[in-house]
Design a protein around this motif. Structure first.
Motif, PDB file in Angstrom:
ATOM      1  N   LYS A   8       0.840  -1.200   0.000  1.00 51.68           N
ATOM      2  CA  LYS A   8       0.000   0.000   0.000  1.00 51.68           C
ATOM      3  C   LYS A   8       0.873   1.247   0.000  1.00 51.68           C
ATOM      4  CE  LYS A   8      -3.774  -1.928   2.788  1.00 51.68           C
ATOM      5  NZ  LYS A   8      -4.562  -1.697   4.007  1.00 51.68           N
ATOM      6  N   PRO A   9       0.420   2.281  -0.694  1.00 51.63           N
ATOM      7  CA  PRO A   9       1.164   3.544  -0.624  1.00 51.63           C
ATOM      8  C   PRO A   9       1.021   4.154   0.769  1.00 51.63           C
ATOM      9  CG  PRO A   9      -0.890   3.849  -1.822  1.00 51.63           C
ATOM     10  CD  PRO A   9      -0.776   2.382  -1.523  1.00 51.63           C
ATOM     11  N   ALA A 107      -8.734   9.778  13.562  1.00 53.97           N
ATOM     12  CA  ALA A 107     -10.167   9.825  13.266  1.00 53.97           C
ATOM     13  C   ALA A 107     -10.457   9.356  11.846  1.00 53.97           C
ATOM     14  CB  ALA A 107     -10.705  11.242  13.469  1.00 53.97           C
ATOM     15  N   ALA A 108      -9.535   9.582  10.934  1.00 56.03           N
ATOM     16  CA  ALA A 108      -9.760   9.244   9.534  1.00 56.03           C
ATOM     17  C   ALA A 108      -9.122   7.921   9.122  1.00 56.03           C
ATOM     18  CB  ALA A 108      -9.222  10.369   8.662  1.00 56.03           C
ATOM     19  N   ALA A 109      -8.536   7.194  10.052  1.00 52.43           N
ATOM     20  CA  ALA A 109      -7.759   5.993   9.722  1.00 52.43           C
ATOM     21  C   ALA A 109      -8.528   4.995   8.865  1.00 52.43           C
ATOM     22  CB  ALA A 109      -7.253   5.325  11.003  1.00 52.43           C
ATOM     23  N   LEU A 110      -9.758   4.710   9.196  1.00 53.19           N
ATOM     24  CA  LEU A 110     -10.558   3.749   8.437  1.00 53.19           C
ATOM     25  C   LEU A 110     -10.710   4.208   6.987  1.00 53.19           C
ATOM     26  CD1 LEU A 110     -12.394   1.200   8.506  1.00 53.19           C
ATOM     27  CD2 LEU A 110     -14.284   2.744   9.023  1.00 53.19           C
ATOM     28  N   HIS A 111     -11.004   5.469   6.803  1.00 54.21           N
ATOM     29  CA  HIS A 111     -11.208   6.005   5.461  1.00 54.21           C
ATOM     30  C   HIS A 111      -9.889   6.123   4.696  1.00 54.21           C
ATOM     31  CE1 HIS A 111     -15.349   6.666   6.448  1.00 54.21           C
ATOM     32  NE2 HIS A 111     -14.970   7.305   7.550  1.00 54.21           N
ATOM     33  N   ILE A 112      -8.825   6.456   5.408  1.00 56.07           N
ATOM     34  CA  ILE A 112      -7.508   6.523   4.768  1.00 56.07           C
ATOM     35  C   ILE A 112      -7.100   5.138   4.285  1.00 56.07           C
ATOM     36  CG2 ILE A 112      -5.043   6.911   5.199  1.00 56.07           C
ATOM     37  CD1 ILE A 112      -5.935   9.290   6.968  1.00 56.07           C
ATOM     38  N   ASP A 113      -7.335   4.106   5.103  1.00 53.70           N
ATOM     39  CA  ASP A 113      -7.030   2.737   4.679  1.00 53.70           C
ATOM     40  C   ASP A 113      -7.830   2.359   3.433  1.00 53.70           C
ATOM     41  OD1 ASP A 113      -5.107   2.260   6.576  1.00 53.70           O
ATOM     42  OD2 ASP A 113      -6.449   1.191   7.945  1.00 53.70           O
ATOM     43  N   ALA A 114      -9.092   2.769   3.378  1.00 56.67           N
ATOM     44  CA  ALA A 114      -9.918   2.476   2.200  1.00 56.67           C
ATOM     45  C   ALA A 114      -9.342   3.162   0.961  1.00 56.67           C
ATOM     46  CB  ALA A 114     -11.355   2.922   2.435  1.00 56.67           C
ATOM     47  N   LEU A 115      -8.882   4.403   1.107  1.00 58.04           N
ATOM     48  CA  LEU A 115      -8.272   5.108  -0.020  1.00 58.04           C
ATOM     49  C   LEU A 115      -6.970   4.426  -0.445  1.00 58.04           C
ATOM     50  CD1 LEU A 115      -8.814   8.821   1.074  1.00 58.04           C
ATOM     51  CD2 LEU A 115     -10.041   7.579  -0.720  1.00 58.04           C
ATOM     52  N   ARG A 116      -6.185   4.012   0.523  1.00 58.98           N
ATOM     53  CA  ARG A 116      -4.929   3.320   0.212  1.00 58.98           C
ATOM     54  C   ARG A 116      -5.207   2.010  -0.508  1.00 58.98           C
ATOM     55  NH1 ARG A 116      -1.912   2.441   5.432  1.00 58.98           N
ATOM     56  NH2 ARG A 116      -0.287   1.684   4.064  1.00 58.98           N
ATOM     57  N   ASP A 117      -6.231   1.268  -0.065  1.00 61.57           N
ATOM     58  CA  ASP A 117      -6.598   0.007  -0.719  1.00 61.57           C
ATOM     59  C   ASP A 117      -7.042   0.239  -2.161  1.00 61.57           C
ATOM     60  OD1 ASP A 117      -6.013  -1.480   1.541  1.00 61.57           O
ATOM     61  OD2 ASP A 117      -8.104  -1.578   2.228  1.00 61.57           O
ATOM     62  N   ALA A 118      -7.711   1.358  -2.410  1.00 60.86           N
ATOM     63  CA  ALA A 118      -8.222   1.655  -3.747  1.00 60.86           C
ATOM     64  C   ALA A 118      -7.191   2.312  -4.659  1.00 60.86           C
ATOM     65  CB  ALA A 118      -9.453   2.564  -3.620  1.00 60.86           C
ATOM     66  N   ALA A 119      -6.061   2.710  -4.097  1.00 64.31           N
ATOM     67  CA  ALA A 119      -5.046   3.426  -4.883  1.00 64.31           C
ATOM     68  C   ALA A 119      -4.428   2.523  -5.941  1.00 64.31           C
ATOM     69  CB  ALA A 119      -3.961   3.977  -3.954  1.00 64.31           C
TER      70      ALA A 119
END
Length: 124
Positions: A8-9, A107-119
């Motif tokens: 992951k990036p 606070a944004a960790a879950l959403h950041i992980d989702a963005l990283r997974d989709a990158a």
């Protein structure tokens, strides 16, 4: 590379706080404050950040005007050399900024992980 082996990036949050109409506090200015504290001078901090002394000095002047108390105190050069350091208010402002940054990241960790997974895969 398989989906499971894909690396992951890295992801960071960049916070900019607009103190309207006073000015902006963001990662570059906070990094400059930290570099001043580490190097003991505005010129040393500028060099560490590949920034001219004039640009660093203008940013420090801007920061000192943004708050009720100066964030950086500078001593003029001379035989013993000059120097600069953060005031207690300067250290407090850096601590508040870094706390905001840290809490936002958590606070944004879950959403950041989702963005990283989709990158997409990084290109070389």
């Amino acid at each position: 590379m398989s989906e499971t082996a894909r690396q992951k990036p890295s992801a960071l949050i960049s916070i900019r706080i607009d103190l309207v109409p006073i000015g902006r506090l963001g990662p570059g200015k906070v990094e400059l404050l930290e570099a001043i504290e580490a190097s003991g001078s505005i010129s040393g901090a500028g060099r560490a950040m590949a920034m001219s002394y004039r640009r660093a000095w203008l940013l420090v002047d801007n920061l000192n005007r943004m708050f009720r108390q100066p964030l950086v105190e500078a001593a003029p050069g001379g035989a013993k050399g000059g120097g600069a350091h953060l005031t207690p208010m300067g250290r407090e402002i850096v601590a508040h900024y870094r706390a905001i940054e840290s809490k936002a990241m958590k606070a944004a960790a879950l959403h950041i992980d989702a963005l990283r997974d989709a990158a997409a895969e990084p290109t070389s």
